[in-house]
Design an enzyme around this catalytic site. Structure first.
Site, mmCIF file in Angstrom:
data_model
loop_
_atom_site.group_PDB
_atom_site.id
_atom_site.type_symbol
_atom_site.label_atom_id
_atom_site.label_comp_id
_atom_site.label_asym_id
_atom_site.label_seq_id
_atom_site.Cartn_x
_atom_site.Cartn_y
_atom_site.Cartn_z
ATOM 1 N N THR A 1 0.818 -1.208 0.000
ATOM 2 C CA THR A 1 0.000 0.000 0.000
ATOM 3 C C THR A 1 0.857 1.266 0.000
ATOM 4 O O THR A 1 1.993 1.256 0.489
ATOM 5 C CB THR A 1 -0.906 -0.013 1.256
ATOM 6 O OG1 THR A 1 -1.485 1.273 1.419
ATOM 7 C CG2 THR A 1 -0.116 -0.319 2.533
ATOM 8 N N ASP A 2 0.257 2.360 -0.469
ATOM 9 C CA ASP A 2 0.942 3.655 -0.386
ATOM 10 C C ASP A 2 1.010 4.154 1.061
ATOM 11 O O ASP A 2 1.776 5.074 1.373
ATOM 12 C CB ASP A 2 0.239 4.699 -1.270
ATOM 13 C CG ASP A 2 -1.231 4.935 -0.910
ATOM 14 O OD1 ASP A 2 -1.759 4.262 -0.010
ATOM 15 O OD2 ASP A 2 -1.854 5.816 -1.541
ATOM 16 N N GLU A 3 0.195 3.554 1.951
ATOM 17 C CA GLU A 3 0.125 4.072 3.326
ATOM 18 C C GLU A 3 1.440 3.882 4.087
ATOM 19 O O GLU A 3 1.672 4.531 5.099
ATOM 20 C CB GLU A 3 -1.040 3.423 4.084
ATOM 21 C CG GLU A 3 -2.350 3.661 3.352
ATOM 22 C CD GLU A 3 -3.606 3.379 4.153
ATOM 23 O OE1 GLU A 3 -3.537 3.402 5.395
ATOM 24 O OE2 GLU A 3 -4.647 3.139 3.526
ATOM 25 N N TYR B 1 -2.008 -0.526 10.969
ATOM 26 C CA TYR B 1 -2.128 -1.201 9.660
ATOM 27 C C TYR B 1 -0.907 -0.920 8.802
ATOM 28 O O TYR B 1 -0.248 -1.843 8.306
ATOM 29 C CB TYR B 1 -3.406 -0.736 8.942
ATOM 30 C CG TYR B 1 -3.405 -1.055 7.460
ATOM 31 C CD1 TYR B 1 -3.480 -2.369 7.001
ATOM 32 C CD2 TYR B 1 -3.321 -0.031 6.499
ATOM 33 C CE1 TYR B 1 -3.468 -2.659 5.645
ATOM 34 C CE2 TYR B 1 -3.307 -0.323 5.136
ATOM 35 C CZ TYR B 1 -3.379 -1.634 4.713
ATOM 36 O OH TYR B 1 -3.356 -1.917 3.363
ATOM 37 N N LYS C 1 2.063 -3.410 7.367
ATOM 38 C CA LYS C 1 2.345 -3.606 5.945
ATOM 39 C C LYS C 1 3.806 -3.237 5.646
ATOM 40 O O LYS C 1 4.477 -3.905 4.856
ATOM 41 C CB LYS C 1 1.409 -2.761 5.076
ATOM 42 C CG LYS C 1 -0.034 -3.206 5.066
ATOM 43 C CD LYS C 1 -0.283 -4.573 4.451
ATOM 44 C CE LYS C 1 -0.079 -4.613 2.962
ATOM 45 N NZ LYS C 1 -0.458 -5.952 2.400
#
Ligand code: NAD
Ligand code: TYD
Length: 370
Positions: free
Chosen positions: A146-148, A172, A176
């Site tokens: 993810t970009d997060e 989260y 990741k």
């Protein structure tokens, strides 16, 4: 410029995929596409709350598809599947995927996203080391991220590139980020042919209605309030799930092991604008006698540690692999709204007692969200 086609691609795209987390939102889109192109696919999924065999119902009697229920953290089960199925590529979608849940129960995210992904990598490595040289060289482990992991941008800051330092803010995104680091380390240390993709917020059919867009559609259909965290000004970059799956296919066929590829939708929108667009689509597709759906919008308590803005620079995957998004956001969102309107049975099936418990837990203010 048309990118050069690699020797590997002319030698043939992978014939067999093992897809972990393939009963979820993005994984099922990928599996449906792969099988429709004639790729034999084994889907492994634990069928947690967001995993749903209804997503793969159309493959029920398809000899190209096989489903196994299991946990990516179950080393010996994964090893036995690899030995039996002998995939050309493994694509890992399996994860706990919702930021709000990670705030309430971070340990679940450590278990699956960190320990589970590590166990999966270890099982794949044990099997891969015994492959003949040609097969080992061609094998791919693609980890979907993810970009997060890059943290939060301020207004006007440049979009995330592949070299933006990791700075995760939620449990989260921290989990990741950890899984990405393990995937990267398995390439650097053991030579496992790992590829990583970091994409922006996906939208499209079959997304579990805990995430903003399907949550708002589902609630609007029941004339319930539409909760916007804080002032609704936070910005996300929206990517259609089919554009994302097309990117994954390209990375599998043309990507270089050890590399990471960012995938964004070139559609930065404020949450308030996303929700208003959903409301306008509903006003057009299913007008309600009580008035416009936007009248249901309510501002509720902000998410803890809420990242302000994500934006993804996809120049590398466009330049090197020839990826280009097909979906414009407003049209893609309208089609998504239509899909939910036309599939009330899917929506009803996933809104179980467990779903209602979650809504009560995450939106405790009865004034704000009914
Ligand atoms: P999802 O929650 O819809 O699907 C996740 C799937 O993984 C479910 O089918 C679930 O049952 C399965 N799963 C969970 N734990 C498992 C375990 N221990 N073993 C086996 N299966 C397990 O999520 P999604 O939106 O489809 O996301 C897929 C991947 O893409 C995730 O890795 C997520 O982090 C990443 N991602 C998602 C988005 C997005 O906007 N949805 C954006 C960027 C990255
Ligand atoms: P979400 O779909 O949970 O994805 P992510 O947190 O991974 O970006 O949320 C998208 C944005 O919408 C995010 O800024 C939080 C916000 N949001 C709301 O305002 N209300 C909601 O009820 C939800 C679920 C999200």
């Amino acid at each position: 410029m048309i990118p050069a086609i690699s020797r590997r691609e002319t030698g043939g795209a992978p014939k067999k995929y093992l897809v972990t987390g393939g009963a979820g939102f993005i994984g099922s889109c990928f599996v449906l596409g792969a099988v429709s192109r004639g790729t034999a696919t084994l889907t492994l999924d634990k069928l947690c709350y967001s995993g749903n065999l209804l997503n793969l119902l159309s493959l029920k009697d398809n000899p190209l598809h096989r489903f196994e229920r299991g946990d990516i953290g179950d080393f010996s089960f994964i090893l036995s599947l690899l030995e039996d199925f002998r995939p050309d590529a493994l694509i890992n979608f399996a994860a706990e995927s919702h930021v709000d849940r990670s705030i309430l129960a971070p340990e679940d995210f450590v278990r699956t996203n960190v320990l589970g992904t590590h166990s999966l990598l270890a099982a794949v490595l044990a099997w891969w080391k015994k492959l003949p040289a040609g097969a080992a060289e061609k094998f791919r482990f693609l980890h979907v991220s993810t970009d997060e992991v890059f943290g939060s941008l301020r207004a006007g800051e440049p979009a995330f590139t592949e070299s933006t330092p990791y700075a995760p803010n939620s449990p989260y995104s921290a989990s990741k980020a950890a899984s990405d680091h393990f995937a990267r380390a398995y390439h650097a240390t053991y030579g496992l042919p790992v590829l990583i993709t970091n994409c922006s917020n996906n939208y499209g059919p079959r997304q579990f209605p805990e995430k903003l867009i399907p949550l708002v559609i589902a609630r609007a259909m029941r004339r319930e309030s539409l909760p916007l965290y804080g002032n609704g000004e936070n910005i996300r970059d929206w990517l259609h799930v089919e554009d994302h799956c097309a990117a994954i296919k390209l990375v599998l066929n043309r990507g270089t092991p050890g590399e990471t590829y960012n995938v964004g939708g070139q559609a930065e929108r404020r949450n308030i604008d996303v929700v208003r667009t959903v409301c306008s689509a509903l006003d057009e597709l299913r007008p309600h006698p009580d008035g416009p759906y936007a009248g249901l919008i309510r501002f509720v308590a902000d998410r803890a540690g809420h990242d302000f803005r994500y934006a993804v620079n996809s120049a590398k995957i466009e330049r090197e692999l020839g990826w280009k998004r097909k979906f414009g956001f407003e049209q893609g969102l309208r089609e998504t709204v239509l899909w939910y309107l036309e599939n009330p049975d899917w929506l009803a099936a996933v809104q179980s007692g467990a779903y209602r418990d979650w809504i009560r837990k995450n939106y405790p203010d009865p004034e704000a969200v009914s």
